[in-house]
Design an enzyme around this catalytic site. Structure first.
Site, PDB file in Angstrom:
ATOM      1  N   LYS A  54       0.921  -1.189  -0.038  1.00  0.00           N
ATOM      2  CA  LYS A  54      -0.119  -0.105   0.201  1.00  0.00           C
ATOM      3  C   LYS A  54       0.881   1.307   0.158  1.00  0.00           C
ATOM      4  CE  LYS A  54      -3.866  -2.145   2.199  1.00  0.00           C
ATOM      5  NZ  LYS A  54      -4.321  -2.803   3.586  1.00  0.00           N
ATOM      6  N   GLN A  98      -4.819  -1.333   9.500  1.00  0.00           N
ATOM      7  CA  GLN A  98      -4.702  -2.734   9.062  1.00  0.00           C
ATOM      8  C   GLN A  98      -5.298  -3.792  10.015  1.00  0.00           C
ATOM      9  OE1 GLN A  98      -3.309  -3.436   5.991  1.00  0.00           O
ATOM     10  NE2 GLN A  98      -4.016  -5.481   6.209  1.00  0.00           N
ATOM     11  N   ASP A 121     -11.422   3.063   4.067  1.00  0.00           N
ATOM     12  CA  ASP A 121     -11.848   1.345   3.993  1.00  0.00           C
ATOM     13  C   ASP A 121     -13.213   1.316   3.822  1.00  0.00           C
ATOM     14  OD1 ASP A 121      -9.959  -0.330   3.618  1.00  0.00           O
ATOM     15  OD2 ASP A 121      -9.319  -0.726   5.749  1.00  0.00           O
TER      16      ASP A 121
END
Ligand code: NDP
Length: 292
Positions: A54, A98, A121
């Site tokens: 990422k 994460q 997200d």
């Protein structure tokens, strides 16, 4: 006739290029650089690989990448304090925590502490609710990537029979919401579904998000259907999806491979969401072609 192999890798590369072009224009015209903060708690090896990837792709797109690593024994209070600081930081437009988090941390509380506007997200209750009620939302990256592939291949999805296998908060449910918004007729199947093969056989569009290696068989598929395989399963034979690719490709119209299908779309959509969040926070119109 063999099915079309949907090249998610190539599509994602092209998408990242379009994002990079729009980031460059944003910098030149408005002096703003989108910034993504990624928070990693602990040493989970798979998470480390995802975070590295990422970070690399964020920088390649011309964005700022801020990495925050906390030890596995970091407290919930420390993590919440960090998120509070990132919420207030004007250079940070997107925040990603994460997952999975260590067991002593309340994942839902941490995720919901992220500002709705920076929740790239799309996992906060607020964004899930917005998506479910048809309001402007940050859409979870994996289903957004699946939708982009489907629209690219099929155009208008209205009236299509879609079966989503899996009802998780991060893939199945938002996927079903997106397909419903596209006016597809959506069935959500799960572990209690009776006669799953018969349900799947109705579908013009199948999205498999189960986590069971090669579960979806060729004789489950309506001839000509489009099959999107979200599954990532590590087996002795390497990485495989939830779909028995060869058997399904003999019947379907188009299928995504694993690897090289949905996977690369997920990070590209994370970059798309970060750019979108940056535009919105600066009162600018949404970037073109990147929003659900
Ligand atoms: P979850 O484990 O959270 O959800 C799996 C879903 O599959 C559940 O709804 C479960 O049903 C359903 N299910 C399990 N067994 C069966 C069965 N035998 N028949 C029908 N349904 C079943 O997984 P995720 O949604 O998080 O992920 C799904 C897959 O996608 C995984 O392989 C994951 O690695 C992959 N993934 C890939 C991403 C990418 O970028 N490509 C991103 C995210 C995930 P029930 O609710 O009844 O338990």
């Amino acid at each position: 006739m063999a099915a079309t192999r949907i090249d998610g890798k190539a599509f994602a590369a092209e998408l990242r290029q379009r994002i990079a072009d729009q980031v460059a224009a944003l910098k030149a015209e408005h002096g703003v650089t989108p910034g993504l903060a990624v928070v990693l708690v602990g040493e989970d090896p798979a998470s480390q690989i995802y975070v590295r990837s990422k970070n690399k792709q964020t920088v390649e797109a011309g964005m700022n990448s801020f990495e925050h690593r906390l030890p596995a024994d970091a407290t919930q209070a420390e993590l919440l304090a960090l998120i509070g600081r990132l919420n207030a930081d004007r250079e940070v437009h997107g925040i990603l925590v994460q997952l999975p988090l260590p067991d002593h941390i309340d994942e839902a509380e941490v995720i919901n502490a992220i500002s709705v506007k920076k929740d790239v997200d799309g996992f906060t209750v607020a964004n899930a609710g917005r998506l479910a009620t048809g309001q402007r939302a940050m859409v979870p990256c994996t289903p957004l990537g699946c939708l982009m592939l489907l629209r690219d291949l099929l155009g208008d999805l209205s009236g299509k029979e879609a079966v989503v296998i899996g009802r998780s908060n991060i893939v199945g449910k938002p996927m079903a919401a997106l397909l419903t918004a596209e006016s597809a007729t959506v069935t959500v199947a799960h572990s209690r579904t009776v006669d799953l093969p018969a349900v799947v056989r109705r579908a013009d569009i199948v999205v498999a998000a189960v986590g069971r290696p090669q579960m979806v068989k060729g004789d489950w598929i309506k001839p000509g259907a489009t099959v999107i395989d979200v599954g990532i399963n590590r087996t002795e034979d390497g990485l495989v999806g939830d779909v028995d690719y060869d058997a399904v490709a003999a019947v379907a119209g188009a299928v995504t491979p694993v690897p090289g299908g949905v996977g690369p779309m997920t990070i590209a959509c994370l970059l798309a969401n970060t750019l979108t969040a940056c535009c919105r926070s600066n009162g600018l119109p949404d970037p073109k072609g990147l929003v659900a």
